[in-house]
Design a protein around this motif. Structure first.
Motif, PDB file in Angstrom:
ATOM      1  N   ALA A 164       2.513  -6.473  14.099  1.00  0.00           N
ATOM      2  CA  ALA A 164       3.586  -5.651  14.654  1.00  0.00           C
ATOM      3  C   ALA A 164       4.368  -6.463  15.679  1.00  0.00           C
ATOM      4  N   GLY A 165       5.484  -5.911  16.159  1.00  0.00           N
ATOM      5  CA  GLY A 165       6.319  -6.624  17.113  1.00  0.00           C
ATOM      6  C   GLY A 165       5.606  -6.966  18.405  1.00  0.00           C
ATOM      7  N   ASP A 166       4.572  -6.193  18.778  1.00  0.00           N
ATOM      8  CA  ASP A 166       3.823  -6.479  20.002  1.00  0.00           C
ATOM      9  C   ASP A 166       2.659  -7.436  19.775  1.00  0.00           C
ATOM     10  N   GLY A 167       2.535  -7.937  18.544  1.00  0.00           N
ATOM     11  CA  GLY A 167       1.473  -8.891  18.233  1.00  0.00           C
ATOM     12  C   GLY A 167       0.191  -8.272  17.728  1.00  0.00           C
ATOM     13  N   SER A 168       0.096  -6.956  17.692  1.00  0.00           N
ATOM     14  CA  SER A 168      -1.122  -6.307  17.203  1.00  0.00           C
ATOM     15  C   SER A 168      -1.189  -6.376  15.685  1.00  0.00           C
ATOM     16  N   LEU A 169      -2.408  -6.372  15.149  1.00  0.00           N
ATOM     17  CA  LEU A 169      -2.611  -6.473  13.715  1.00  0.00           C
ATOM     18  C   LEU A 169      -2.352  -5.121  13.056  1.00  0.00           C
ATOM     19  N   ARG A 170      -1.399  -5.106  12.143  1.00  0.00           N
ATOM     20  CA  ARG A 170      -1.055  -3.871  11.454  1.00  0.00           C
ATOM     21  C   ARG A 170      -1.866  -3.721  10.171  1.00  0.00           C
ATOM     22  N   SER A 171      -2.039  -4.812   9.433  1.00  0.00           N
ATOM     23  CA  SER A 171      -2.814  -4.765   8.187  1.00  0.00           C
ATOM     24  C   SER A 171      -3.239  -6.174   7.819  1.00  0.00           C
ATOM     25  N   SER A 172      -4.209  -6.274   6.889  1.00  0.00           N
ATOM     26  CA  SER A 172      -4.660  -7.585   6.423  1.00  0.00           C
ATOM     27  C   SER A 172      -5.152  -7.465   4.989  1.00  0.00           C
ATOM     28  N   ASP A 173      -5.166  -8.601   4.301  1.00  0.00           N
ATOM     29  CA  ASP A 173      -5.604  -8.606   2.910  1.00  0.00           C
ATOM     30  C   ASP A 173      -6.040 -10.021   2.554  1.00  0.00           C
ATOM     31  N   ILE A 174      -6.785 -10.159   1.460  1.00  0.00           N
ATOM     32  CA  ILE A 174      -7.203 -11.463   0.963  1.00  0.00           C
ATOM     33  C   ILE A 174      -7.176 -11.418  -0.558  1.00  0.00           C
ATOM     34  N   TYR A 175      -6.634 -12.460  -1.181  1.00  0.00           N
ATOM     35  CA  TYR A 175      -6.475 -12.457  -2.635  1.00  0.00           C
ATOM     36  C   TYR A 175      -6.222 -13.878  -3.145  1.00  0.00           C
ATOM     37  N   GLY A 176      -6.323 -14.048  -4.439  1.00  0.00           N
ATOM     38  CA  GLY A 176      -6.028 -15.326  -5.057  1.00  0.00           C
ATOM     39  C   GLY A 176      -4.554 -15.446  -5.392  1.00  0.00           C
ATOM     40  N   ALA A 177      -4.022 -16.669  -5.344  1.00  0.00           N
ATOM     41  CA  ALA A 177      -2.598 -16.861  -5.611  1.00  0.00           C
ATOM     42  C   ALA A 177      -2.330 -18.293  -6.073  1.00  0.00           C
ATOM     43  N   ILE A 178      -1.176 -18.459  -6.715  1.00  0.00           N
ATOM     44  CA  ILE A 178      -0.657 -19.789  -7.020  1.00  0.00           C
ATOM     45  C   ILE A 178       0.347 -20.134  -5.927  1.00  0.00           C
ATOM     46  N   VAL A 179       0.216 -21.313  -5.329  1.00  0.00           N
ATOM     47  CA  VAL A 179       1.098 -21.709  -4.238  1.00  0.00           C
ATOM     48  C   VAL A 179       1.676 -23.098  -4.510  1.00  0.00           C
TER      49      VAL A 179
END
Length: 223
Positions: A164-179
């Motif tokens: 969020a704008g104040d630096g607090s964690l709004r959400s998180s996730d982990i997954y596989g991807a091509i980069v």
């Protein structure tokens, strides 16, 4: 100014002396590794497995996301070739930001309980000594087929965080991807730029500006 025969012989003696000292240090390093339960060399079984690996891992699961269009970059020492992490930040509405960290998916090529995996599990890390470096993974993998090299497509495990704008964690996730690594950065040049003692690293200018949807002249901070 011509060098004398004596000077040439002196250089040869110095080179020979240095090689002898390095060999002594290498023997000491190998002995200490064995004494501590570490393996200085890859076993024949691991090298045989390595000979069967010829290209980077490709997408195998439908859930793997395609994130190649993001402006990923790596940052490491100037001469590093084993790049295992990329990062990127994306602006979101309301002052929020999405932070993504991609870690190379070595497991996509090195299977659990394989000889290569067993060697890595035994040493747990690359061992650096003054005379020799003992890599945890064969360099064919660590600096090539699993490395997140500049402008190369690789499978990765991505950790996504929305702040969020104040630096607090709004959400998180982990997954596989091509980069795809868009810019191979180095600590020194980036630090100089951020501290106002250098220009924008040329890797950013070359790779980021070339992307039509992004103009680094207005998006990158200025001193």
């Amino acid at each position: 100014m011509r060098r004398s025969v004596a000077d040439s012989k002196g250089d040869m003696m110095t080179d020979t002396h240095d090689r002898e000292h390095r060999l002594i240090l290498q023997r000491i390093a190998r002995r200490v590794m064995l004494e501590r339960g570490l393996a200085p060399d890859f076993p024949a079984e691991a090298l045989a497995e390595l000979n069967e690996i010829h290209e980077p891992a490709t997408r195998t699961e439908p859930s793997t996301r395609d994130l190649r269009d993001l402006l990923w970059c790596s940052i490491d020492n100037d001469n590093s070739r084993d790049l295992d992490q990329l990062t990127v930040a994306v602006d979101m509405p309301g002052g929020a930001a999405k932070i993504l960290v991609a870690v190379t998916d070595v497991d996509a090529l090195v299977k659990q309980r394989s000889a290569i995996d067993d060697h890595a599990q035994q040493n747990t890390t690359t061992v650096y000594t003054a005379a020799e470096t003992f890599p945890m993974l064969p360099e064919k993998l660590s600096t090539n087929l699993t490395s997140l090299n500049d402008d190369s497509e690789r499978l990765a495990v991505v950790i996504e965080m929305v702040l969020a704008g104040d630096g607090s964690l709004r959400s998180s996730d982990i997954y596989g991807a091509i980069v795809r690594n868009r810019a191979k950065l180095a600590y020194g040049s980036v630090a100089a730029w951020l501290e106002g003692n250098g220009t924008v690293p040329k890797e950013l200018v070359r790779k980021v500006v070339s992307k039509r949807t992004f103009d680094c002249r207005t998006a990158l901070p200025r001193k």
